[in-house]
Write an enzyme that holds these catalytic residues in place. Sequence first.
Site, mmCIF file in Angstrom:
data_model
loop_
_atom_site.group_PDB
_atom_site.id
_atom_site.type_symbol
_atom_site.label_atom_id
_atom_site.label_comp_id
_atom_site.label_asym_id
_atom_site.label_seq_id
_atom_site.Cartn_x
_atom_site.Cartn_y
_atom_site.Cartn_z
ATOM 1 N N ASP A 49 -5.626 28.226 19.168
ATOM 2 C CA ASP A 49 -7.095 28.249 19.132
ATOM 3 C C ASP A 49 -7.689 28.397 20.534
ATOM 4 O O ASP A 49 -8.737 29.029 20.707
ATOM 5 C CB ASP A 49 -7.645 26.968 18.482
ATOM 6 N N ASN A 90 -8.017 32.502 13.833
ATOM 7 C CA ASN A 90 -8.732 31.695 12.841
ATOM 8 C C ASN A 90 -9.353 30.482 13.524
ATOM 9 O O ASN A 90 -9.392 29.388 12.970
ATOM 10 C CB ASN A 90 -7.764 31.276 11.723
ATOM 11 N N SER A 194 -19.979 16.559 9.019
ATOM 12 C CA SER A 194 -19.115 16.387 10.201
ATOM 13 C C SER A 194 -19.915 15.984 11.444
ATOM 14 O O SER A 194 -19.705 16.511 12.540
ATOM 15 C CB SER A 194 -18.351 17.701 10.482
ATOM 16 N N ASP A 309 -10.961 16.282 9.522
ATOM 17 C CA ASP A 309 -9.602 16.734 9.859
ATOM 18 C C ASP A 309 -8.589 15.608 9.695
ATOM 19 O O ASP A 309 -7.555 15.763 9.034
ATOM 20 C CB ASP A 309 -9.549 17.279 11.293
ATOM 21 N N LYS A 336 -11.962 25.654 5.296
ATOM 22 C CA LYS A 336 -11.279 25.623 6.594
ATOM 23 C C LYS A 336 -10.055 26.557 6.580
ATOM 24 O O LYS A 336 -10.147 27.645 6.022
ATOM 25 C CB LYS A 336 -11.003 24.184 6.973
ATOM 26 N N GLU A 337 -8.941 26.161 7.182
ATOM 27 C CA GLU A 337 -7.814 27.085 7.327
ATOM 28 C C GLU A 337 -7.343 27.638 5.989
ATOM 29 O O GLU A 337 -6.786 28.724 5.888
ATOM 30 C CB GLU A 337 -6.662 26.388 8.060
ATOM 31 N N ARG A 340 -8.388 23.475 1.494
ATOM 32 C CA ARG A 340 -7.536 22.307 1.733
ATOM 33 C C ARG A 340 -7.539 21.319 0.570
ATOM 34 O O ARG A 340 -6.560 20.595 0.367
ATOM 35 C CB ARG A 340 -7.992 21.579 3.010
ATOM 36 N N HIS A 381 -2.076 24.408 9.887
ATOM 37 C CA HIS A 381 -1.377 23.449 10.751
ATOM 38 C C HIS A 381 -1.426 22.021 10.211
ATOM 39 O O HIS A 381 -0.439 21.292 10.265
ATOM 40 C CB HIS A 381 -1.976 23.507 12.161
ATOM 41 N N ARG A 382 -2.588 21.627 9.672
ATOM 42 C CA ARG A 382 -2.706 20.226 9.234
ATOM 43 C C ARG A 382 -1.917 19.960 7.951
ATOM 44 O O ARG A 382 -1.439 18.850 7.727
ATOM 45 C CB ARG A 382 -4.175 19.815 9.069
ATOM 46 N N LYS A 407 -1.455 26.439 15.830
ATOM 47 C CA LYS A 407 -2.926 26.547 15.959
ATOM 48 C C LYS A 407 -3.471 25.467 16.890
ATOM 49 O O LYS A 407 -4.365 25.721 17.691
ATOM 50 C CB LYS A 407 -3.584 26.452 14.577
#
Length: 423
Positions: A49, A90, A194, A309, A336-337, A340, A381-382, A407
Site C-alpha cells: 500500500d 488496491n 470508522s 480492521d 474493502k479488500e 469481508r 491480507h487480513r 498489502k
Amino acid sequence: MELLTLAAGGTVAGTLSMPGSKSLSNRALLLSAFCAAPTALSNVLDADDIRHMRGAFKALGVAVAEQGESLVVQGPWQPGTPAEPIFLGNAGTAMRPLTAALALTPGTFELVGEPRMYERPIGDLVDALRQLGADIGYLGEDGYPPLKINGKKLAGGTLSVKGDLSSQFLSALLMAAPLCEGDVTIKVDGELVSKPYVELTLGLMAIFGVTAERPDDQTFVIKGACQYQSPGNYYVEGDASSASYFAAAGAIGGDVTIKGLFKGMLQGDVDFVDALEQMGAKVQWGEHQVRVQKGELKGIDIDANAIPDAAMTLATTALFAEGQTVIRNIYNWRLKETDRLHAMATELKKVGAEVEEGQDFIKVSRGKAIRYAEIDTYNDHRMAMCFALLALGNSTMGIRDPKCTAKTFPDFFARFAAIRKGI
Ligand SMILES: O=C(O)C1=C[C@@H](OP(=O)(O)O)[C@@H](O)[C@H](O)C1
Ligand SMILES: C=C(OP(=O)(O)O)C(=O)O
C-alpha cells in the site's frame, strides 16, 4: 496457488514491535509532500500500500530520498503531469487522498488500480469535490475508479460529503483542503463510519501545522491561509491493526508484549485490546507497551464500527471463547479488500464454526472443535492474518495465498512463527 500449512497447538510468547502504521505512513508521505521544507519520516511501513503511494510520487516527480532508516520527502507540492496512468493497486489510503489532492492541483492525472479497486466506491468523494468545481471523470463505471482528473487550483467554499460507506472520503478532503486558495467548510451529510480514522487524520494534520475548526460535530473548517509546515522529523507509530493478531495470540495462547502500542496513540485500533480484555484476556498497559496474556475467554457483543480492521481478528478469536461473539455495525466490511462479511462467514464455516452472517453483523460460536481447512484468503491480507490464529488450536491450518499479507505486512508469517513455542 501457494498453500501455507501452519502446525497446530503450542503456546505463544514474545515481545515485539510492529512495522509502521499503514494509515499514518501514507498520510505522512502526502502531508510531507505538501510542505515547502523537507520532512524525514522514520518507521514508514514497507508494504504494497505504501509502495503504491511512493510509486505515485515517482510518477508525479515528488522527491523521496532514502537516508539511513528514514525517508526524506521534499516539497513543495508541484507535481508534473505523468506520462502514464498512476497505478495504486488496491490501496484505499492512496486512491482516496490522491484523488482529492490531484483534483486541487493543476495537471491531468489518471488513477488506476487492481480489479477490486474498481469495485470499491469513490462516488461520494467525487461528488463532494465536484461541489468545489473539481473536474473528475469516471473511466469505467460511474462511482468507481479508474478516474481521470483534470486538476486545477480551486477557490474553496462549502461542500457536503457522505461518510456512511467510508471515512476515507472525509479524511481525503480534510488533508487536501489547504491546497484551496480560500476557506473550505466540509459538512458531513448523515452518519460517519470508522470515526477514529478521521481523528487520526486531524491529529496528523495538526502535527503538520494545520488545525481544523469544528463548529459542530458534523462540520470542519479549514482556513485558506493554513499552510502545512514540516515538523522536520516524524516517527510513524507501529501499526495497531497489525498488532491485533499478536495481541489476540497472547490472549488465546500465552503471553505477548507489544512495544509501541499505548492508550492515546493516534490509531483507534488500539481499542481492540479493550475488546480482548472484555473477552477475558489479561491486559497490562505500560507507558509505551501493552502485555496481553491468556485468560478464560468468553464471547462478547460489540459494536465494532470504530475498529473495522481489528474487528476481523475478533471473529477468529471468537473460536477460542465460550459462547457466542456478535460483531455489529460493520456493513462496510463488504466494501474493502473483498466482501469481508461474506468471506469471513464462509471460511469460519469451513473450520466448523457456527456462524450467522447478517447484512451488517456477524455472529460466531466455535461449534464442536476447530477442524482443518484450506482457508481461502480472497486477496485480503487480513483474512490470511486472522485465520492464522486458528492454528493455535488443536488442528493444523492451511492458508491459501499467504503472500497476500504483502498489502500491509509482508513478513507477517515469519513474525507469527517466531512467537510460537513448543510446536
Ligand atoms: O483512513 C484510513 O487509513 C483507513 C480507514 C478505514 O477505512 P473506512 O473508513 O473505509 O472504514 C480502514 O478500514 C482502512 O484500513 C484505513
Ligand atoms: C480496508 C483496508 O485497506 P484500505 O486502506 O485499502 O481501505 C485494510 O487495510 O484493512
